[in-house]
Design an enzyme around this catalytic site. Sequence first.
Site, PDB file in Angstrom:
ATOM      1  N   TYR A  48       0.825  -1.212   0.000  1.00 32.20           N
ATOM      2  CA  TYR A  48       0.000   0.000   0.000  1.00 32.20           C
ATOM      3  C   TYR A  48       0.859   1.264   0.000  1.00 32.20           C
ATOM      4  O   TYR A  48       0.359   2.357  -0.266  1.00 32.20           O
ATOM      5  CB  TYR A  48      -0.922   0.031   1.223  1.00 32.20           C
ATOM      6  CG  TYR A  48      -1.910  -1.098   1.328  1.00 32.20           C
ATOM      7  CD1 TYR A  48      -2.110  -1.999   0.276  1.00 32.20           C
ATOM      8  CD2 TYR A  48      -2.663  -1.279   2.486  1.00 32.20           C
ATOM      9  CE1 TYR A  48      -3.008  -3.036   0.394  1.00 32.20           C
ATOM     10  CE2 TYR A  48      -3.567  -2.317   2.606  1.00 32.20           C
ATOM     11  CZ  TYR A  48      -3.732  -3.197   1.560  1.00 32.20           C
ATOM     12  OH  TYR A  48      -4.642  -4.228   1.687  1.00 32.20           O
ATOM     13  N   LEU A 185     -17.909  -4.141   1.883  1.00 30.57           N
ATOM     14  CA  LEU A 185     -19.055  -3.427   1.311  1.00 30.57           C
ATOM     15  C   LEU A 185     -19.086  -3.537  -0.210  1.00 30.57           C
ATOM     16  O   LEU A 185     -19.808  -2.788  -0.878  1.00 30.57           O
ATOM     17  CB  LEU A 185     -19.023  -1.959   1.744  1.00 30.57           C
ATOM     18  CG  LEU A 185     -19.091  -1.740   3.263  1.00 30.57           C
ATOM     19  CD1 LEU A 185     -18.956  -0.263   3.610  1.00 30.57           C
ATOM     20  CD2 LEU A 185     -20.384  -2.297   3.836  1.00 30.57           C
ATOM     21  N   ILE A 225     -12.915  -4.961   7.673  1.00 33.04           N
ATOM     22  CA  ILE A 225     -12.034  -3.783   7.679  1.00 33.04           C
ATOM     23  C   ILE A 225     -12.459  -2.815   6.566  1.00 33.04           C
ATOM     24  O   ILE A 225     -11.740  -2.626   5.579  1.00 33.04           O
ATOM     25  CB  ILE A 225     -10.555  -4.180   7.519  1.00 33.04           C
ATOM     26  CG1 ILE A 225     -10.364  -5.193   6.370  1.00 33.04           C
ATOM     27  CG2 ILE A 225     -10.002  -4.735   8.810  1.00 33.04           C
ATOM     28  CD1 ILE A 225      -8.911  -5.426   6.007  1.00 33.04           C
ATOM     29  N   LYS A 227     -13.023   0.500   4.390  1.00 32.45           N
ATOM     30  CA  LYS A 227     -12.165   1.661   4.161  1.00 32.45           C
ATOM     31  C   LYS A 227     -13.010   2.856   3.741  1.00 32.45           C
ATOM     32  O   LYS A 227     -13.938   2.721   2.940  1.00 32.45           O
ATOM     33  CB  LYS A 227     -11.148   1.363   3.056  1.00 32.45           C
ATOM     34  CG  LYS A 227     -10.173   2.522   2.785  1.00 32.45           C
ATOM     35  CD  LYS A 227      -9.750   2.601   1.327  1.00 32.45           C
ATOM     36  CE  LYS A 227     -10.807   3.291   0.488  1.00 32.45           C
ATOM     37  NZ  LYS A 227     -10.377   3.512  -0.910  1.00 32.45           N
ATOM     38  N   VAL A 229     -12.436   7.477   3.533  1.00 29.82           N
ATOM     39  CA  VAL A 229     -11.663   8.656   3.911  1.00 29.82           C
ATOM     40  C   VAL A 229     -12.580   9.728   4.492  1.00 29.82           C
ATOM     41  O   VAL A 229     -12.116  10.812   4.840  1.00 29.82           O
ATOM     42  CB  VAL A 229     -10.875   9.224   2.698  1.00 29.82           C
ATOM     43  CG1 VAL A 229      -9.867   8.207   2.189  1.00 29.82           C
ATOM     44  CG2 VAL A 229     -11.825   9.652   1.577  1.00 29.82           C
ATOM     45  N   ARG A 233     -18.475   8.619   7.520  1.00 27.71           N
ATOM     46  CA  ARG A 233     -18.589   7.197   7.180  1.00 27.71           C
ATOM     47  C   ARG A 233     -17.834   6.340   8.190  1.00 27.71           C
ATOM     48  O   ARG A 233     -18.244   5.220   8.494  1.00 27.71           O
ATOM     49  CB  ARG A 233     -18.040   6.946   5.778  1.00 27.71           C
ATOM     50  CG  ARG A 233     -18.880   7.537   4.668  1.00 27.71           C
ATOM     51  CD  ARG A 233     -20.062   6.661   4.347  1.00 27.71           C
ATOM     52  NE  ARG A 233     -20.814   7.167   3.217  1.00 27.71           N
ATOM     53  CZ  ARG A 233     -21.681   6.455   2.519  1.00 27.71           C
ATOM     54  NH1 ARG A 233     -21.886   5.187   2.834  1.00 27.71           N
ATOM     55  NH2 ARG A 233     -22.353   7.000   1.523  1.00 27.71           N
ATOM     56  N   ASN A 237     -19.701   3.356   9.963  1.00 27.20           N
ATOM     57  CA  ASN A 237     -19.223   1.971   9.914  1.00 27.20           C
ATOM     58  C   ASN A 237     -18.903   1.416  11.297  1.00 27.20           C
ATOM     59  O   ASN A 237     -18.994   0.204  11.520  1.00 27.20           O
ATOM     60  CB  ASN A 237     -17.970   1.882   9.033  1.00 27.20           C
ATOM     61  CG  ASN A 237     -18.263   2.153   7.570  1.00 27.20           C
ATOM     62  OD1 ASN A 237     -19.397   2.076   7.116  1.00 27.20           O
ATOM     63  ND2 ASN A 237     -17.225   2.482   6.812  1.00 27.20           N
TER      64      ASN A 237
END
Length: 286
Positions: A48, A185, A225, A227, A229, A233, A237
């Site tokens: 990453y 998701l 997990i 994700k 930004v 959210r 979550n």
Amino acid sequence: MEYIRLNNGVKMPMLGYGVYQIEEKECEQCVSKALEVGYRLIDTAQAYLNEQAVGQAIAQSAVAREDIFLTTKVWVSNAGYEKTKLSLEKSLENLQTNYLDLVLIHQALNDYYGTYQALTEYYQQGKIRVIGVSNFYSDRLVDLAEFSTVTPAINQVKLHPFYQQKELRKIMTEYDITPEAWSPLAEGKNDLFNHKLLSTIGQKYHKTAAQVTLRYLTQLGVVVIPKTVHPERMVENFSIFDFQLTEIELEQLAQLDNHQTLFMDHHNPEVVKELTKLGKVETMDK
């Protein structure tokens, strides 16, 4: 937060924050916010290219290091016993820590046996609390589990309502390996955020389709997990443990599985070729 007890006795949060595709300049701020919201499982990877940002966010956080469950993954280009050890030292440096909570083999490619040997050594030395794999389908997972002194504790795979990996999860149950879902998701595909069944169930609990999805997976025993930004959210979550889906609802949601990956099929030779190309790009020194 709910926790799951892994096959070596370590407790792992059922919900974490993933940083895949978050550029380093934005990643530090995102991880800092996630920790502020309450996330304690942070998932990154060598590939990453944002380990340093994650490490900086954790170092500057008021949250104690021992309260954070930190995950990284060994990339294909760092596969093999010696290269894996070098890459682990680099990851420890990037993440500003003297131990890692979980390290996974990122792909079942290249010399993953040599990689697992190195992970096992670090595990036995106490430098890694938990070791496991990612994107291992049943054949390679069984192969590794049968011929290793330490059974993988985690297999992080693509798993979402439309691709529930039921057969793979059966194999994982047999070996007491916990499933962890990346992209739980489904990257919003199949209009997940407005899906009729997910939304209808959500209305009952005053929850969104995304929250119902994450709750469904955690009730199946799957670590998630997601994700994002966006701070709102992150909060959304995270707010999934104040309701419980009924057995009928679980059965309804199980029917959403159409066995379609929707993206990145690791059984596809062309996908494997692309990953192999990426595996020839050095990540350790970046």
